[in-house]
Motif scaffolding. Structure first.
Motif, PDB file in Angstrom:
ATOM      1  N   UNK A  20       8.699 -21.925  -0.417  1.00 11.07           N
ATOM      2  CA  UNK A  20       7.612 -21.446   0.428  1.00 11.07           C
ATOM      3  C   UNK A  20       6.451 -20.942  -0.406  1.00 11.07           C
ATOM      4  N   UNK A  21       6.753 -20.295  -1.499  1.00 14.49           N
ATOM      5  CA  UNK A  21       5.708 -19.791  -2.383  1.00 14.49           C
ATOM      6  C   UNK A  21       4.900 -20.941  -2.983  1.00 14.49           C
ATOM      7  N   UNK A  22       5.597 -22.032  -3.342  1.00 14.37           N
ATOM      8  CA  UNK A  22       4.899 -23.191  -3.887  1.00 14.37           C
ATOM      9  C   UNK A  22       3.957 -23.800  -2.844  1.00 14.37           C
ATOM     10  N   UNK A  23       4.390 -23.820  -1.597  1.00 18.00           N
ATOM     11  CA  UNK A  23       3.538 -24.333  -0.536  1.00 18.00           C
ATOM     12  C   UNK A  23       2.294 -23.470  -0.377  1.00 18.00           C
ATOM     13  N   UNK A  24       2.491 -22.157  -0.402  1.00 19.93           N
ATOM     14  CA  UNK A  24       1.358 -21.248  -0.271  1.00 19.93           C
ATOM     15  C   UNK A  24       0.415 -21.356  -1.465  1.00 19.93           C
ATOM     16  N   UNK A  25       0.984 -21.547  -2.667  1.00 15.94           N
ATOM     17  CA  UNK A  25       0.146 -21.707  -3.852  1.00 15.94           C
ATOM     18  C   UNK A  25      -0.729 -22.948  -3.742  1.00 15.94           C
ATOM     19  N   UNK A  26      -0.150 -24.005  -3.188  1.00 18.02           N
ATOM     20  CA  UNK A  26      -0.923 -25.234  -2.998  1.00 18.02           C
ATOM     21  C   UNK A  26      -2.081 -24.995  -2.038  1.00 18.02           C
ATOM     22  N   UNK A  35     -13.116 -23.291   0.865  1.00 16.13           N
ATOM     23  CA  UNK A  35     -12.400 -22.739   2.023  1.00 16.13           C
ATOM     24  C   UNK A  35     -12.098 -23.775   3.092  1.00 16.13           C
ATOM     25  N   UNK A  36     -13.061 -24.667   3.349  1.00 17.17           N
ATOM     26  CA  UNK A  36     -12.829 -25.688   4.376  1.00 17.17           C
ATOM     27  C   UNK A  36     -11.736 -26.660   3.940  1.00 17.17           C
ATOM     28  N   UNK A  37     -11.693 -26.956   2.632  1.00 17.82           N
ATOM     29  CA  UNK A  37     -10.625 -27.812   2.120  1.00 17.82           C
ATOM     30  C   UNK A  37      -9.269 -27.128   2.296  1.00 17.82           C
ATOM     31  N   UNK A  38      -9.234 -25.812   2.084  1.00  9.00           N
ATOM     32  CA  UNK A  38      -7.992 -25.075   2.281  1.00  9.00           C
ATOM     33  C   UNK A  38      -7.523 -25.139   3.724  1.00  9.00           C
ATOM     34  N   UNK A  39      -8.450 -24.953   4.657  1.00  2.98           N
ATOM     35  CA  UNK A  39      -8.089 -25.043   6.082  1.00  2.98           C
ATOM     36  C   UNK A  39      -7.625 -26.456   6.445  1.00  2.98           C
ATOM     37  N   UNK A  40      -8.308 -27.456   5.855  1.00  5.59           N
ATOM     38  CA  UNK A  40      -7.946 -28.839   6.130  1.00  5.59           C
ATOM     39  C   UNK A  40      -6.533 -29.140   5.617  1.00  5.59           C
ATOM     40  N   UNK A  41      -6.229 -28.693   4.396  1.00  4.56           N
ATOM     41  CA  UNK A  41      -4.894 -28.895   3.819  1.00  4.56           C
ATOM     42  C   UNK A  41      -3.832 -28.187   4.647  1.00  4.56           C
ATOM     43  N   UNK A  42      -4.132 -26.956   5.067  1.00  4.16           N
ATOM     44  CA  UNK A  42      -3.175 -26.208   5.878  1.00  4.16           C
ATOM     45  C   UNK A  42      -2.919 -26.906   7.211  1.00  4.16           C
TER      46      UNK A  42
END
Length: 347
Positions: A20-26, A35-42
């Motif tokens: 789970x930590x690795x997923x959050x790090x990604x 930030x928009x890329x982060x939301x898109x990846x999530x």
């Protein structure tokens, strides 16, 4: 014994936390870039989890109930008769024009019917094991491994239950899901690589060890093989639940380790042999551009092995395309999933 179980659960929970930590790090890495890329990846990550995990789980829950193996011998005949009756409406058996035998004892008729279903189950198992072997071998992130393992396990279990026209009871399904969770925790962590790195490295000759990226390729292949073994174990347990009619305890559903290994080796031995042949060819070359192997050497070795050692028959071409899709999923499931959705939208 209780302390041992608690210790195992603690270790598994710890490994799950690492994944789970690795997923959050990604996600944080993508968010830091933009930030928009982060939301898109999530959003894509959640969509993939829903598509490959939540939906198959929902479909499993919607399958009609079918009681598992009984623990009282006197109830076995009733279970066999009930399963034979349900088999008469089995969609797969109807598609291949198989009629449930009407002559012979109930046990004989049941064995003939389940032998046909078992052949199809072997094909399903092979498809998912090959896919997971290649995709997790080229994967470079633990959380991607976790998604691949969970998706493969859940979808494989769903297909086996659908094939046998039934599903586990709530308690038995929970036991199977725990086995899937253990597979994720073991296969999705980097601990697998460290556990098999020394063993696999010993299998190589001196000429192979001279290849700069040999250890990395062998560790990746070992990780893919380990995930394939874990998936094979889950599939055999699920099939035993659907096929067996009498057990003394739930331990009877678990196959012998030798049976699991032999079943997995029969499926992935050929891909591993081709990978070793490609490594031997690389070792024999006097001049080679190692920069081609810098980013993901396992992927490059597998793709070159496919080009060299895959025959040109139509069936093998289809198999090659399936392997390339598995590689694409393992490298970047987010990109593969988005492209797949875009192709469907165009159609």
């Amino acid at each position: 014994m209780k302390m041992l179980k608690r210790l195992i659960l603690f270790i598994v929970a710890l490994l799950g936390y690492v994944i789970l930590r690795e997923m959050l790090n990604f996600y944080v890495l993508a968010y830091t870039a933009n930030p928009y890329l982060g939301y898109f990846v999530l959003a894509l990550l959640i969509t993939i989890l829903v598509y490959f995990v939540a939906i198959p789980l929902y479909r499993i829950s919607r399958l009609s109930g079918d009681p598992g193996p009984v623990r009282k011998k006197r109830k076995e005949n009733d279970l066999i008769e009930m399963r034979l009756q349900r088999a008469s409406g089995n969609k797969y058996l109807k598609n291949i024009d198989f009629m449930v035998p009407q002559s012979g004892t109930a046990i004989e008729r049941y064995k003939m019917t389940t032998d046909v279903l078992s052949e199809r189950c072997d094909e399903i198992r092979r498809k998912y094991i090959v896919h997971l072997f290649y995709s997790s071998a080229v994967s470079q992130y633990g959380f991607i491994d976790a998604i691949l393992i969970f998706s493969a396990n859940v979808n494989l279990v769903k297909e086996i239950f659908t094939l046998y026209t039934g599903r586990a009871t709530g308690r038995d399904l929970w036991q199977i899901m725990k086995q899937i969770y253990y597979s994720i925790a073991i296969g999705g962590s980097e601990g697998v690589e460290f556990a098999v790195e020394e063993l696999i490295s010993k299998l190589g000759s001196d000429s192979l060890r001279s290849i700069p990226f040999f250890d990395k390729v062998m560790v990746s292949v070992a990780g893919g093989f380990t995930n394939a073994v874990l998936l094979s174990r889950i599939s055999l347990i699920t099939e035993n639940y659907c096929r067996m009619t009498y057990i003394e305890s739930t331990q009877d559903l678990s196959p012998e380790p030798k049976a699991i290994l032999s079943s997995t080796r029969a499926i992935v031995d050929e891909p591993i042999k081709h990978i070793k042949q490609q490594l031997n060819d690389i070792a024999k070359q006097k001049a080679i551009d190692f920069s081609r192997y810098a980013i993901n050497p396992t992927r490059t070795v597998i793709e070159k092995a496919l080009d060299k050692f895959t025959p040109n028959t139509d069936e093998d071409k289809v198999q090659k395309q399936n392997v390339l899709r598995s590689i694409a999923v393992g490298i970047n499931p987010l990109k593969y999933f988005s492209r797949r959705k875009a192709r469907k939208a165009k159609k």
